[in-house]
Design an enzyme around this catalytic site. Structure first.
Site, mmCIF file in Angstrom:
data_model
loop_
_atom_site.group_PDB
_atom_site.id
_atom_site.type_symbol
_atom_site.label_atom_id
_atom_site.label_comp_id
_atom_site.label_asym_id
_atom_site.label_seq_id
_atom_site.Cartn_x
_atom_site.Cartn_y
_atom_site.Cartn_z
ATOM 1 N N LYS A 122 -12.820 -24.305 -24.452
ATOM 2 C CA LYS A 122 -13.483 -25.638 -23.822
ATOM 3 C C LYS A 122 -13.535 -25.334 -22.245
ATOM 4 O O LYS A 122 -14.493 -25.680 -21.547
ATOM 5 C CB LYS A 122 -12.769 -26.698 -24.087
ATOM 6 C CG LYS A 122 -13.083 -27.209 -25.533
ATOM 7 C CD LYS A 122 -12.998 -28.723 -25.738
ATOM 8 C CE LYS A 122 -13.567 -29.211 -27.052
ATOM 9 N NZ LYS A 122 -13.437 -30.440 -27.669
ATOM 10 N N LYS A 204 -17.939 -21.779 -34.770
ATOM 11 C CA LYS A 204 -17.993 -23.123 -35.489
ATOM 12 C C LYS A 204 -19.107 -23.804 -35.251
ATOM 13 O O LYS A 204 -19.327 -24.229 -33.946
ATOM 14 C CB LYS A 204 -16.728 -23.528 -35.439
ATOM 15 C CG LYS A 204 -16.395 -24.444 -34.451
ATOM 16 C CD LYS A 204 -15.108 -25.548 -34.620
ATOM 17 C CE LYS A 204 -15.000 -26.162 -33.498
ATOM 18 N NZ LYS A 204 -14.228 -27.772 -33.473
ATOM 19 N N LYS A 207 -20.102 -30.792 -32.372
ATOM 20 C CA LYS A 207 -21.006 -31.682 -32.258
ATOM 21 C C LYS A 207 -21.510 -31.596 -30.803
ATOM 22 O O LYS A 207 -22.456 -32.264 -30.279
ATOM 23 C CB LYS A 207 -20.341 -32.855 -32.572
ATOM 24 C CG LYS A 207 -19.064 -33.226 -31.678
ATOM 25 C CD LYS A 207 -18.585 -34.669 -32.122
ATOM 26 C CE LYS A 207 -17.376 -34.751 -32.820
ATOM 27 N NZ LYS A 207 -16.319 -34.461 -32.293
HETATM 28 N N1 AQP Z 1 -17.098 -26.804 -37.930
HETATM 29 C C1 AQP Z 1 -16.072 -27.237 -38.334
HETATM 30 N N2 AQP Z 1 -15.752 -26.964 -39.681
HETATM 31 C C2 AQP Z 1 -14.727 -27.558 -40.460
HETATM 32 N N3 AQP Z 1 -14.237 -28.804 -39.696
HETATM 33 C C3 AQP Z 1 -14.361 -29.162 -38.373
HETATM 34 N N4 AQP Z 1 -14.103 -29.914 -37.571
HETATM 35 C C4 AQP Z 1 -14.619 -29.955 -36.470
HETATM 36 N N5 AQP Z 1 -15.611 -28.869 -36.504
HETATM 37 C C5 AQP Z 1 -15.499 -28.453 -37.763
HETATM 38 C C6 AQP Z 1 -12.876 -30.958 -37.805
HETATM 39 O O1 AQP Z 1 -13.327 -32.212 -37.734
HETATM 40 C C7 AQP Z 1 -12.393 -32.978 -37.109
HETATM 41 C C8 AQP Z 1 -12.741 -33.784 -35.988
HETATM 42 O O2 AQP Z 1 -12.843 -32.783 -35.016
HETATM 43 P P1 AQP Z 1 -12.655 -33.460 -33.441
HETATM 44 O O3 AQP Z 1 -13.890 -34.068 -33.148
HETATM 45 O O4 AQP Z 1 -11.501 -34.026 -33.146
HETATM 46 O O5 AQP Z 1 -12.667 -32.193 -32.595
HETATM 47 P P2 AQP Z 1 -13.462 -30.774 -32.649
HETATM 48 O O6 AQP Z 1 -12.518 -30.053 -33.611
HETATM 49 O O7 AQP Z 1 -13.261 -30.291 -31.180
HETATM 50 O O8 AQP Z 1 -14.762 -30.856 -33.456
HETATM 51 P P3 AQP Z 1 -16.022 -30.594 -32.656
HETATM 52 O O9 AQP Z 1 -17.410 -31.057 -33.511
HETATM 53 O O10 AQP Z 1 -16.094 -29.059 -32.220
HETATM 54 O O11 AQP Z 1 -16.082 -31.444 -31.231
HETATM 55 P P4 AQP Z 1 -16.609 -31.208 -29.711
HETATM 56 O O12 AQP Z 1 -17.677 -30.403 -29.839
HETATM 57 O O13 AQP Z 1 -16.328 -32.487 -29.208
HETATM 58 O O14 AQP Z 1 -15.297 -30.342 -29.307
HETATM 59 C C9 AQP Z 1 -11.185 -32.070 -36.992
HETATM 60 O O15 AQP Z 1 -10.181 -32.104 -38.063
HETATM 61 C C10 AQP Z 1 -11.854 -30.694 -36.880
HETATM 62 O O16 AQP Z 1 -10.684 -29.738 -37.544
#
Ligand code: AQP
Length: 340
Positions: A122, A204, A207
């Protein structure tokens, strides 16, 4: 009093998990975390937070963030979480998260935080805003979990490192003050623990990445079809699960498998000799069939803001009560002055 009447209801183990309202939820969030949430609510006391405090580690538009918190509450309920059985609330409505986080900061080493891969990723993505919150994000996550004496944390594999740090912090604290915190375990799905980007299948699905890299939970069928049709595969034309050499094809197979279309082996056998067009069409059908009922329920719920606000308010009261039980104990242990 009979023996049966005398028995206390058995205390269920506790589950905590949270999702950031930092964008439109993706199929990755759904497969890695959300789809398991509702399945666990009969066996466990479940606490599902909308972690808006985590979301502001990256700059957010205030009006959008507020809207997305409400949408996430609706998505939680639409996915099958029953707010009468499980707690759904906004993290910022329970000040105990921030208070415990501060204390735990004092039990976390800089070196530990510097090793976190999410921080490195990040920081690289948001080079203009490498703030201290981004750095101490895993400590807030540890506070989220430990505040409720959590036994199990359903998350995608990307959160494994943070969960291990949470366990280390809890063990360190318990080592000094006695058994204050329950040491949590992870609940990581076997298939779909890391759904990959449709455009760069070695990364991965996230969002906060560009739109065409993910399927959003609220995408309409045409958009889903278009995005999956354009998903990056490879040129050898063979449908085989081999994440190292065929990340794009393997990603589509594991999405289908995670959504209940069969084991990876069954899918490989079934699709052997067919083209990528068929693989993509089958994946699209699975995704649409999964998301359609969730989307219909979401539409119904999001129209009733008063109901959603009521759920968030009522559940935040219970969450505050539970959080304060742990917080008061911790404050006493570290030696904060007692309250009159
Ligand atoms: N690609 C993924 N595959 C499986 N699990 C995923 N998670 C996120 N991306 C994947 C799981 O979703 C839950 C919520 O995630 P989060 O919103 O707390 O943060 P994150 O992991 O940082 O998800 P994003 O989508 O990548 O958000 P941004 O882009 O804002 O950083 C968690 O349990 C995560 O493991």
């Amino acid at each position: 009093m009979s023996e049966v009447q005398n028995q206390k209801p058995e205390k269920k183990p506790i589950i905590f998990s949270g999702i950031q309202p930092s964008g439109t939820l993706t199929l990755g969030n759904y497969i890695g975390a959300l789809r398991n949430f509702s399945k666990l609510q009969d066996e466990y006391d479940c606490i599902y937070s909308i972690v808006d405090m985590h979301a502001i580690t990256v700059r957010q538009n205030p009006a959008e963030l507020r809207r997305r918190c409400m949408e996430l509450a609706a998505i939680y309920i639409a996915s099958g979480i029953d707010p009468k059985k499980s707690l759904i609330y906004c993290q910022s409505h329970v000040p105990g998260h921030a208070e415990l986080s501060w204390i735990l900061n004092c039990f976390t080493y800089m070196g530990e935080l510097q090793r976190m891969t999410q921080y490195k990723d990040k920081a690289a993505k948001h080079a203009d805003n490498i703030n201290a919150g981004l750095f101490t994000y895993p400590v807030l996550m540890a506070a989220d979990i430990l505040l409720y004496q959590t036994n199990l944390v359903p998350v995608g594999v990307d959160q494994k490192q943070h969960l291990e740090l949470c366990r280390d912090i809890a063990q360190r604290f318990n080592g000094v003050y006695g058994d204050v915190f329950t040491i949590p375990e992870g609940y990581i799905p076997k298939v779909g623990a890391k759904v990959m980007s449709l455009q760069e299948p070695t990364r991965k699905m996230s969002k906060s990445d560009p739109e065409d890299t993910y399927v959003a939970l609220l995408d309409d069928p045409d958009t889903i079809r278009r995005k999956i049709k354009r998903a990056v595969t490879d040129s050898d034309g063979e449908i085989r699960y081999d994440p190292e050499n065929k990340p794009g094809v393997s990603n589509l197979l594991s999405i289908m498998s995670a959504l209940g279309a069969g084991t990876l082996e069954e899918l490989q056998n079934e699709l052997a000799g067919q083209g990528y067009g068929t693989l993509k069409a089958r994946t699209t059908d699975c995704v649409i069939a999964t998301l359609e009922p969730l989307q219909a329920e979401f539409k119904r719920l999001i129209a009733d803001k008063a109901y959603l606000q009521g759920v968030l308010d009522e559940n935040a009261r219970t969450a505050n009560y539970l959080a304060n039980k742990t917080l008061r104990k911790v404050q006493k242990k570290v030696g904060f002055a007692s309250r009159g």
